[in-house]
Write an enzyme that holds these catalytic residues in place. Structure first.
Site, mmCIF file in Angstrom:
data_model
loop_
_atom_site.group_PDB
_atom_site.id
_atom_site.type_symbol
_atom_site.label_atom_id
_atom_site.label_comp_id
_atom_site.label_asym_id
_atom_site.label_seq_id
_atom_site.Cartn_x
_atom_site.Cartn_y
_atom_site.Cartn_z
ATOM 1 N N SER A 38 0.816 -1.207 0.000
ATOM 2 C CA SER A 38 0.000 0.000 0.000
ATOM 3 C C SER A 38 0.860 1.272 0.000
ATOM 4 O O SER A 38 1.631 1.497 -0.925
ATOM 5 C CB SER A 38 -0.951 -0.044 1.205
ATOM 6 O OG SER A 38 -2.002 0.867 1.058
ATOM 7 N N ASP A 150 -6.159 -3.271 -1.770
ATOM 8 C CA ASP A 150 -5.068 -2.929 -0.850
ATOM 9 C C ASP A 150 -4.323 -4.157 -0.306
ATOM 10 O O ASP A 150 -4.921 -5.058 0.274
ATOM 11 C CB ASP A 150 -5.651 -2.131 0.322
ATOM 12 C CG ASP A 150 -4.605 -1.382 1.106
ATOM 13 O OD1 ASP A 150 -3.681 -2.031 1.652
ATOM 14 O OD2 ASP A 150 -4.684 -0.144 1.183
#
Length: 269
Positions: A38, A150
């Site tokens: 991320s 994510d």
């Protein structure tokens, strides 16, 4: 001795990665491989490209991210990440892992299969966007038939790709889970819920790092505090400097263990 760097997700808290890296560089550290999730994947990609921590911070401070967000026409998220590709190409013009100055591994979550997917070769930007595609906020990014979101959901400290590849692994985690600011609204509660869920996949991976760094002062920030980027960066930098004695001692032990291991291998051969 090969040194690996693992960078966690953390949203706006990820600016602390840049400060910690700057502090580590000033203490003489150089990195051979980076693994990130991320926000850590984005910081890692820009750093591996050759941008300094200060330059990367400047990029974010001078970029109006919202003008690159495109509303989604589907029911899979509020925004699409497509136009962010244009922004990424300004700083990663080659769009390939092979074009980076350092080896980089990033992860994303296959939301349908419920598994982590790692990327380390080929096109770079779409895996990078997938790694930071917060569910509901962004549509999943489609790559190879997979719907990716994510990377931090299942693995917020992706140390696995560095095991057996690096002799000394530094993990930087920017999502401390200690009590922080009061929960005043639904958004605060949603952020806290996601933080608690993600934090559960970190402790075991943290123990696999030779050096684990987690600035506790980050508790006072949320994952959306982008307006406080400079402050978050400075906290990471100060933490790295304050931790210098522990860092030096831990690295010295790691170096000694590496030398002993190499001597044993040489004797065995």
């Amino acid at each position: 001795m090969k040194v690996g760097l693992v960078l966690s997700g953390g949203g706006a808290r990820g600016y602390a990665h840049l400060g910690v890296i700057k502090g580590l560089q000033e203490q003489g550290f150089r990195f051979d491989v980076i693994s990130g999730a991320s926000a850590g994947a984005l910081a890692g990609a820009l750093f591996a490209q050759g941008h300094s921590p200060d330059d990367i911070l400047r990029i974010f401070l001078t970029t109006r991210l919202f003008k690159f967000l495109r509303p989604s026409s589907s029911l899979k998220g509020f925004f699409r990440a497509d136009r962010l590709e244009t922004l990424c190409r300004q700083y990663l013009p080659h769009d390939s892992f092979e074009g980076l100055g350092l080896p980089l591994i990033i992860n994303a979550t296959d939301i349908a299969a419920g598994e982590t997917v790692f990327f380390s070769e080929g096109p770079l930007i779409r895996p990078l966007l997938a790694s930071g595609a917060i569910p509901v906020l962004f549509e999943p990014v489609q790559i190879g038939g997979r719907q990716l979101v994510d990377g931090g959901l299942l693995n917020n400290l992706p140390v696995e790709p560095l095991l057996g590849r690096c002799d000394f692994i530094i993990g930087i985690h920017t999502n401390p889970c200690a009590p922080g600011r009061p929960l005043r609204n639904v958004r605060n509660i949603m952020e806290r819920t996601l933080l608690l869920a993600i934090h559960n996949n970190v402790p075991e991976r943290a123990r696999q790092c030779h050096l684990y760094l987690e600035p506790p002062a980050l508790c006072q920030f949320t994952t959306t505090d982008n307006a406080r980027a400079r402050e978050i960066f400075d906290i990471g930098y100060a933490y790295a400097l304050e931790s210098a004695p522990r860092i030096a001692e831990t690295y010295a032990r790691g170096l000694e263990a590496f030398k002993r291991s190499r001597e044993i291998k040489e004797l065995g051969s």
